[in-house]
Scaffold this motif. Structure first.
Motif, PDB file in Angstrom:
ATOM      1  N   ALA A  69      62.037  -3.628  86.270  1.00  0.00           N
ATOM      2  CA  ALA A  69      60.783  -4.141  86.825  1.00  0.00           C
ATOM      3  C   ALA A  69      59.608  -3.264  86.387  1.00  0.00           C
ATOM      4  O   ALA A  69      58.525  -3.772  86.059  1.00  0.00           O
ATOM      5  N   GLU A  70      59.806  -1.942  86.356  1.00  0.00           N
ATOM      6  CA  GLU A  70      58.753  -1.028  85.918  1.00  0.00           C
ATOM      7  C   GLU A  70      58.386  -1.277  84.459  1.00  0.00           C
ATOM      8  O   GLU A  70      57.201  -1.265  84.090  1.00  0.00           O
ATOM      9  N   GLN A  71      59.397  -1.497  83.616  1.00  0.00           N
ATOM     10  CA  GLN A  71      59.143  -1.728  82.196  1.00  0.00           C
ATOM     11  C   GLN A  71      58.448  -3.065  81.951  1.00  0.00           C
ATOM     12  O   GLN A  71      57.612  -3.184  81.062  1.00  0.00           O
ATOM     13  N   VAL A  72      58.801  -4.071  82.755  1.00  0.00           N
ATOM     14  CA  VAL A  72      58.126  -5.376  82.641  1.00  0.00           C
ATOM     15  C   VAL A  72      56.655  -5.236  83.001  1.00  0.00           C
ATOM     16  O   VAL A  72      55.776  -5.803  82.338  1.00  0.00           O
ATOM     17  N   GLU A  73      56.363  -4.451  84.051  1.00  0.00           N
ATOM     18  CA  GLU A  73      54.974  -4.225  84.460  1.00  0.00           C
ATOM     19  C   GLU A  73      54.194  -3.525  83.350  1.00  0.00           C
ATOM     20  O   GLU A  73      53.054  -3.880  83.041  1.00  0.00           O
ATOM     21  N   LEU A  74      54.832  -2.523  82.731  1.00  0.00           N
ATOM     22  CA  LEU A  74      54.186  -1.815  81.623  1.00  0.00           C
ATOM     23  C   LEU A  74      53.951  -2.751  80.447  1.00  0.00           C
ATOM     24  O   LEU A  74      52.880  -2.740  79.826  1.00  0.00           O
ATOM     25  N   LEU A  75      54.944  -3.582  80.148  1.00  0.00           N
ATOM     26  CA  LEU A  75      54.801  -4.532  79.044  1.00  0.00           C
ATOM     27  C   LEU A  75      53.652  -5.500  79.280  1.00  0.00           C
ATOM     28  O   LEU A  75      52.903  -5.824  78.348  1.00  0.00           O
ATOM     29  N   CYS A  76      53.510  -5.977  80.512  1.00  0.00           N
ATOM     30  CA  CYS A  76      52.411  -6.891  80.830  1.00  0.00           C
ATOM     31  C   CYS A  76      51.066  -6.221  80.549  1.00  0.00           C
ATOM     32  O   CYS A  76      50.153  -6.837  79.988  1.00  0.00           O
ATOM     33  N   GLY A  77      50.932  -4.950  80.939  1.00  0.00           N
ATOM     34  CA  GLY A  77      49.692  -4.219  80.680  1.00  0.00           C
ATOM     35  C   GLY A  77      49.443  -4.046  79.199  1.00  0.00           C
ATOM     36  O   GLY A  77      48.307  -4.202  78.721  1.00  0.00           O
ATOM     37  N   LEU A  78      50.483  -3.741  78.438  1.00  0.00           N
ATOM     38  CA  LEU A  78      50.332  -3.546  76.993  1.00  0.00           C
ATOM     39  C   LEU A  78      49.985  -4.863  76.297  1.00  0.00           C
ATOM     40  O   LEU A  78      49.164  -4.891  75.373  1.00  0.00           O
ATOM     41  N   PHE A  79      50.611  -5.950  76.727  1.00  0.00           N
ATOM     42  CA  PHE A  79      50.296  -7.258  76.135  1.00  0.00           C
ATOM     43  C   PHE A  79      48.858  -7.669  76.473  1.00  0.00           C
ATOM     44  O   PHE A  79      48.177  -8.298  75.662  1.00  0.00           O
ATOM     45  N   ASP A  80      48.391  -7.331  77.673  1.00  0.00           N
ATOM     46  CA  ASP A  80      46.990  -7.594  78.014  1.00  0.00           C
ATOM     47  C   ASP A  80      46.066  -6.840  77.064  1.00  0.00           C
ATOM     48  O   ASP A  80      45.048  -7.373  76.599  1.00  0.00           O
ATOM     49  N   CYS A  81      46.404  -5.570  76.787  1.00  0.00           N
ATOM     50  CA  CYS A  81      45.600  -4.772  75.855  1.00  0.00           C
ATOM     51  C   CYS A  81      45.612  -5.396  74.464  1.00  0.00           C
ATOM     52  O   CYS A  81      44.578  -5.452  73.788  1.00  0.00           O
ATOM     53  N   LEU A  82      46.787  -5.859  74.046  1.00  0.00           N
ATOM     54  CA  LEU A  82      46.902  -6.486  72.730  1.00  0.00           C
ATOM     55  C   LEU A  82      46.013  -7.719  72.636  1.00  0.00           C
ATOM     56  O   LEU A  82      45.285  -7.914  71.649  1.00  0.00           O
TER      57      LEU A  82
END
Length: 254
Positions: A69-82
């Motif tokens: 769940a923590e990694q999914v949250e981080l991925l969402c933030g990184l994809f938003d940045c992308l």
């Protein structure tokens, strides 16, 4: 990505060099973003597989699922940045006259609840001699300032005051966000990419951007509206005075 190189220096190399520098900066940030995305994806692949192993204890399964769940949250933030990074690389959006006070009011009101929860305050100062109105893409400037404030909060400690200063610079208006007492630590990959997106949003409007990590300080300068249409800046009807938002009361105090 923090940048200490000003647009003035790049412009002096000529239009082609400036466009090349912008393209180079975009591709470097894009590469950093894709590289950052790879790490949580690798962790997620391992934790999902581990949580599905037969005979695993409930305790271990919950731990793996929590990490996932923590990694999914981080991925969402990184994809938003992308997504925001790609958007900022497109042609500059619609620019309109915006008073600095209006921009700051939107951002401060939006961020006050989380700042209060962290025991932080904001000290805003607009000199009385500034009479110009910025010519800016409101959405891009809002996103840039919001990102910078969030990171300023993340490196601050309870009781700290985040300073927001406005000053004239090179015929434009400079906004400075700083905390001289900020904790000295390295930015996370998500924080660095958020700063890179903020820089891209400012530079896409022919603005200048400078970031200093220790102590934390980010400044960006935006062009002003035609002087013939300028209006006096007014922040909460306190011209030339300092406005502090208390961490507890959340109210404007002179």
């Amino acid at each position: 990505m923090c940048s200490a190189k000003s647009k003035d220096v790049l412009t002096s190399e000529g239009p082609c060099a400036w466009m090349g520098a912008e393209a180079g900066r975009f591709h470097a940030n894009l590469s950093s973003c894709l590289h950052a995305i790879g790490q949580p994806l690798t962790v997620l692949r391992c934790t999902v597989a581990a949580s599905a192993v037969q005979g695993i204890t409930a305790e271990k399964q919950q731990r793996y699922l929590g990490t996932s769940a923590e990694q999914v949250e981080l991925l969402c933030g990184l994809f938003d940045c992308l997504r925001e990074l790609v958007d900022s690389s497109q042609a500059g959006g619609e620019r309109s006259p915006v008073e600095v006070s209006q921009l700051l009011s939107f951002v401060v009101e939006d961020q006050m609840p989380s700042l209060q929860a962290s025991g932080l305050a904001i000290d805003v100062s607009i000199p009385a001699e500034i009479h110009s109105t910025m010519l800016t893409d409101m959405n891009r400037s809002l996103m840039a300032l919001t990102s910078v404030l969030k990171i300023a909060a993340s490196v601050s400690s309870q009781g700290d005051v985040i300073e927001v200063r406005v000053a004239p610079k090179n015929g434009g208006v400079e906004l400075i966000v700083q905390n001289e007492r900020a904790q000295r630590r390295s930015f996370t990959s998500l924080e660095r990419l958020s700063l890179a997106v903020a820089e891209a949003n400012i530079r896409s409007q022919d603005g200048d951007y400078v970031c200093v990590e220790d102590p934390f300080r980010v400044s960006f300068t935006l062009p002003v509206q035609n002087p013939g249409h300028n209006r006096f800046l007014n922040f909460a009807q306190l011209k030339g005075k300092r406005a502090r938002y208390g961490a507890l009361a959340g109210q404007l105090c002179s």
